[in-house]
Motif scaffolding. Structure first.
Motif, PDB file in Angstrom:
ATOM      1  N   ALA A 197       0.806  -1.307  -0.080  1.00  0.00           N
ATOM      2  CA  ALA A 197       0.066   0.127  -0.028  1.00  0.00           C
ATOM      3  C   ALA A 197       0.970   1.101  -0.091  1.00  0.00           C
ATOM      4  CB  ALA A 197      -0.933  -0.043   1.377  1.00  0.00           C
ATOM      5  N   ALA A 198       2.011   1.261   0.766  1.00  0.00           N
ATOM      6  CA  ALA A 198       2.845   2.282   0.903  1.00  0.00           C
ATOM      7  C   ALA A 198       3.574   2.452  -0.537  1.00  0.00           C
ATOM      8  CB  ALA A 198       3.921   2.071   1.954  1.00  0.00           C
ATOM      9  N   CYS A 199       4.010   1.533  -1.283  1.00  0.00           N
ATOM     10  CA  CYS A 199       4.499   1.626  -2.362  1.00  0.00           C
ATOM     11  C   CYS A 199       3.706   2.232  -3.502  1.00  0.00           C
ATOM     12  CB  CYS A 199       5.052   0.364  -3.211  1.00  0.00           C
ATOM     13  SG  CYS A 199       6.587  -0.252  -2.234  1.00  0.00           S
ATOM     14  N   ASP A 200       2.263   1.942  -3.412  1.00  0.00           N
ATOM     15  CA  ASP A 200       1.279   2.450  -4.464  1.00  0.00           C
ATOM     16  C   ASP A 200       1.088   3.920  -4.161  1.00  0.00           C
ATOM     17  OD1 ASP A 200       1.017  -0.047  -5.593  1.00  0.00           O
ATOM     18  OD2 ASP A 200      -0.813  -0.712  -4.412  1.00  0.00           O
ATOM     19  N   PHE A 201       1.164   4.052  -2.826  1.00  0.00           N
ATOM     20  CA  PHE A 201       0.906   5.765  -2.515  1.00  0.00           C
ATOM     21  C   PHE A 201       1.928   6.389  -2.847  1.00  0.00           C
ATOM     22  CE2 PHE A 201       1.877   8.966   0.524  1.00  0.00           C
ATOM     23  CZ  PHE A 201       0.691   9.703   0.692  1.00  0.00           C
ATOM     24  N   LEU A 202       3.219   5.864  -2.721  1.00  0.00           N
ATOM     25  CA  LEU A 202       4.388   6.757  -3.081  1.00  0.00           C
ATOM     26  C   LEU A 202       4.572   7.023  -4.782  1.00  0.00           C
ATOM     27  CD1 LEU A 202       6.868   5.277  -0.457  1.00  0.00           C
ATOM     28  CD2 LEU A 202       6.168   7.702  -0.602  1.00  0.00           C
ATOM     29  N   LYS A 203       4.254   5.583  -5.399  1.00  0.00           N
ATOM     30  CA  LYS A 203       4.267   5.895  -6.877  1.00  0.00           C
ATOM     31  C   LYS A 203       3.036   6.755  -7.450  1.00  0.00           C
ATOM     32  CE  LYS A 203       5.606   1.022  -7.796  1.00  0.00           C
ATOM     33  NZ  LYS A 203       5.218  -0.260  -7.974  1.00  0.00           N
ATOM     34  N   GLY A 204       1.849   6.770  -6.664  1.00  0.00           N
ATOM     35  CA  GLY A 204       0.898   7.933  -6.920  1.00  0.00           C
ATOM     36  C   GLY A 204       1.174   9.296  -6.948  1.00  0.00           C
ATOM     37  N   ALA A 205       2.050   9.552  -5.783  1.00  0.00           N
ATOM     38  CA  ALA A 205       2.629  10.721  -5.448  1.00  0.00           C
ATOM     39  C   ALA A 205       4.180  11.330  -6.369  1.00  0.00           C
ATOM     40  CB  ALA A 205       3.009  10.810  -4.026  1.00  0.00           C
ATOM     41  N   GLY A 206       4.294  10.360  -7.324  1.00  0.00           N
ATOM     42  CA  GLY A 206       5.436  10.546  -8.154  1.00  0.00           C
ATOM     43  C   GLY A 206       6.815  10.027  -7.631  1.00  0.00           C
ATOM     44  N   PHE A 207       6.868   9.352  -6.806  1.00  0.00           N
ATOM     45  CA  PHE A 207       7.879   8.600  -6.294  1.00  0.00           C
ATOM     46  C   PHE A 207       8.499   7.571  -7.324  1.00  0.00           C
ATOM     47  CE2 PHE A 207       6.654  10.910  -2.476  1.00  0.00           C
ATOM     48  CZ  PHE A 207       7.836  11.081  -1.686  1.00  0.00           C
ATOM     49  N   CYS A 208       9.861   7.353  -7.435  1.00  0.00           N
ATOM     50  CA  CYS A 208      10.219   6.251  -8.198  1.00  0.00           C
ATOM     51  C   CYS A 208      10.697   5.103  -7.078  1.00  0.00           C
ATOM     52  CB  CYS A 208      11.287   6.382  -9.123  1.00  0.00           C
ATOM     53  SG  CYS A 208      12.050   5.010  -9.799  1.00  0.00           S
ATOM     54  N   ILE A 209      10.186   3.959  -7.074  1.00  0.00           N
ATOM     55  CA  ILE A 209      10.703   3.148  -6.076  1.00  0.00           C
ATOM     56  C   ILE A 209      11.966   2.193  -6.492  1.00  0.00           C
ATOM     57  CG2 ILE A 209       9.888   0.939  -4.746  1.00  0.00           C
ATOM     58  CD1 ILE A 209       8.121   3.318  -4.191  1.00  0.00           C
ATOM     59  N   LEU A 210      13.092   2.548  -5.809  1.00  0.00           N
ATOM     60  CA  LEU A 210      14.202   1.723  -6.310  1.00  0.00           C
ATOM     61  C   LEU A 210      14.425   0.466  -5.819  1.00  0.00           C
ATOM     62  CD1 LEU A 210      16.422   5.058  -5.838  1.00  0.00           C
ATOM     63  CD2 LEU A 210      15.540   4.139  -7.924  1.00  0.00           C
ATOM     64  N   GLU A 211      13.954   0.242  -4.292  1.00  0.00           N
ATOM     65  CA  GLU A 211      14.387  -1.123  -3.820  1.00  0.00           C
ATOM     66  C   GLU A 211      13.097  -1.449  -2.590  1.00  0.00           C
ATOM     67  OE1 GLU A 211      17.551  -3.025  -2.974  1.00  0.00           O
ATOM     68  OE2 GLU A 211      18.941  -1.731  -4.074  1.00  0.00           O
ATOM     69  N   LYS A 212      12.813  -2.301  -2.510  1.00  0.00           N
ATOM     70  CA  LYS A 212      12.035  -2.855  -1.231  1.00  0.00           C
ATOM     71  C   LYS A 212      12.627  -3.965  -0.246  1.00  0.00           C
ATOM     72  CE  LYS A 212       8.568  -3.720  -4.227  1.00  0.00           C
ATOM     73  NZ  LYS A 212       7.264  -4.191  -4.803  1.00  0.00           N
ATOM     74  N   ASN A 213      12.547  -3.615   0.742  1.00  0.00           N
ATOM     75  CA  ASN A 213      13.267  -4.587   1.856  1.00  0.00           C
ATOM     76  C   ASN A 213      14.728  -4.819   1.831  1.00  0.00           C
ATOM     77  OD1 ASN A 213      10.231  -5.799   1.289  1.00  0.00           O
ATOM     78  ND2 ASN A 213      10.537  -5.372   3.491  1.00  0.00           N
ATOM     79  N   PHE A 214      15.408  -3.446   1.831  1.00  0.00           N
ATOM     80  CA  PHE A 214      16.773  -3.598   1.492  1.00  0.00           C
ATOM     81  C   PHE A 214      17.367  -3.996   3.015  1.00  0.00           C
ATOM     82  CE2 PHE A 214      20.877  -1.393   2.169  1.00  0.00           C
ATOM     83  CZ  PHE A 214      21.696  -1.901   1.040  1.00  0.00           C
ATOM     84  N   ARG A 215      18.236  -4.974   2.896  1.00  0.00           N
ATOM     85  CA  ARG A 215      18.704  -5.452   4.079  1.00  0.00           C
ATOM     86  C   ARG A 215      20.229  -5.384   4.109  1.00  0.00           C
ATOM     87  NH1 ARG A 215      14.505  -8.968   3.123  1.00  0.00           N
ATOM     88  NH2 ARG A 215      13.039  -9.350   5.051  1.00  0.00           N
ATOM     89  N   SER A 216      20.979  -5.059   5.302  1.00  0.00           N
ATOM     90  CA  SER A 216      22.487  -5.165   5.617  1.00  0.00           C
ATOM     91  C   SER A 216      22.412  -5.778   6.885  1.00  0.00           C
ATOM     92  CB  SER A 216      22.997  -3.762   5.360  1.00  0.00           C
ATOM     93  OG  SER A 216      22.608  -3.032   6.603  1.00  0.00           O
ATOM     94  N   ARG A 217      23.642  -5.831   7.231  1.00  0.00           N
ATOM     95  CA  ARG A 217      24.160  -6.500   8.653  1.00  0.00           C
ATOM     96  C   ARG A 217      23.661  -5.068   9.817  1.00  0.00           C
ATOM     97  NH1 ARG A 217      29.781  -5.095   7.389  1.00  0.00           N
ATOM     98  NH2 ARG A 217      30.485  -3.042   8.570  1.00  0.00           N
ATOM     99  N   PHE A 218      23.353  -4.024   9.302  1.00  0.00           N
ATOM    100  CA  PHE A 218      22.945  -3.040  10.131  1.00  0.00           C
ATOM    101  C   PHE A 218      21.324  -3.123  10.318  1.00  0.00           C
ATOM    102  CE2 PHE A 218      26.508  -1.505   8.000  1.00  0.00           C
ATOM    103  CZ  PHE A 218      27.435  -1.254   8.902  1.00  0.00           C
ATOM    104  N   GLY A 219      20.421  -3.463   9.359  1.00  0.00           N
ATOM    105  CA  GLY A 219      19.330  -3.544   9.595  1.00  0.00           C
ATOM    106  C   GLY A 219      18.326  -3.607   8.320  1.00  0.00           C
ATOM    107  N   GLU A 220      17.237  -3.135   8.210  1.00  0.00           N
ATOM    108  CA  GLU A 220      16.407  -3.268   7.205  1.00  0.00           C
ATOM    109  C   GLU A 220      15.697  -1.849   6.653  1.00  0.00           C
ATOM    110  OE1 GLU A 220      12.506  -5.363   5.265  1.00  0.00           O
ATOM    111  OE2 GLU A 220      13.443  -6.447   6.995  1.00  0.00           O
ATOM    112  N   ILE A 221      15.803  -1.415   5.374  1.00  0.00           N
ATOM    113  CA  ILE A 221      14.853  -0.202   5.055  1.00  0.00           C
ATOM    114  C   ILE A 221      13.664  -0.817   4.256  1.00  0.00           C
ATOM    115  CG2 ILE A 221      14.709   1.811   3.772  1.00  0.00           C
ATOM    116  CD1 ILE A 221      17.544   1.971   4.676  1.00  0.00           C
ATOM    117  N   ASP A 222      12.361  -0.353   4.783  1.00  0.00           N
ATOM    118  CA  ASP A 222      11.501  -0.935   4.121  1.00  0.00           C
ATOM    119  C   ASP A 222      11.388  -0.651   2.498  1.00  0.00           C
ATOM    120  OD1 ASP A 222      10.301  -2.179   6.359  1.00  0.00           O
ATOM    121  OD2 ASP A 222       9.404  -0.403   6.860  1.00  0.00           O
ATOM    122  N   ILE A 223      11.357   0.766   2.353  1.00  0.00           N
ATOM    123  CA  ILE A 223      11.661   1.243   0.855  1.00  0.00           C
ATOM    124  C   ILE A 223      12.650   2.151   0.712  1.00  0.00           C
ATOM    125  CG2 ILE A 223      10.037   2.425  -0.748  1.00  0.00           C
ATOM    126  CD1 ILE A 223       7.433   1.525   0.741  1.00  0.00           C
TER     127      ILE A 223
END
Length: 120
Positions: A16-42
């Motif tokens: 839902a958040a990705c759809d919202f952001l796309k509708g607002a003109g954002f370009c989604i680069l990655e979802k659920n990016f993980r590293s040893r430090f943690g995760e970023i949802d979008i």
């Protein structure tokens, strides 16, 4: 079973958040990016700005707001992960922003741009 339900709810909120952001003109680069430090949802781009988005699903306000759920410790994990993302992708001094999106039980998104920063 509640862990599986929470994960399904989280995935639906992220969709839902990705759809919202796309509708607002954002370009989604990655979802659920993980590293040893943690995760970023979008990870998204809005114009010249690289935006790291934390998504929180909320069925009620009984557990507090989405912004309250992104405490100092969580902010630090997101910041470290964002810095890793930037170095891994060889991005040279991008404009950065850290947003929070709360998704309620009806799938409605509430966007908090620039919710926190590195100096928080």
């Amino acid at each position: 079973m509640s862990g599986l339900f929470s994960r399904i709810k989280g995935l639906a909120a992220e969709r839902a958040a990705c759809d919202f952001l796309k509708g607002a003109g954002f370009c989604i680069l990655e979802k659920n990016f993980r590293s040893r430090f943690g995760e970023i949802d979008i990870v998204a781009r809005e114009g010249d700005t690289l935006v790291f988005v934390e998504v929180k699903a909320r069925s009620s306000s009984g557990y507090g707001s989405a912004f309250e759920a992104v405490d100092r410790r969580k902010q630090q994990k997101i910041l470290r992960t964002a810095l890793f993302y930037i170095s891994r992708n060889l991005l040279d001094d991008p404009y950065l922003r850290f947003d929070v999106i709360s998704v309620n039980a009806n799938g409605q998104c509430f966007h908090i741009p620039d919710a926190f920063g590195p100096e928080e």
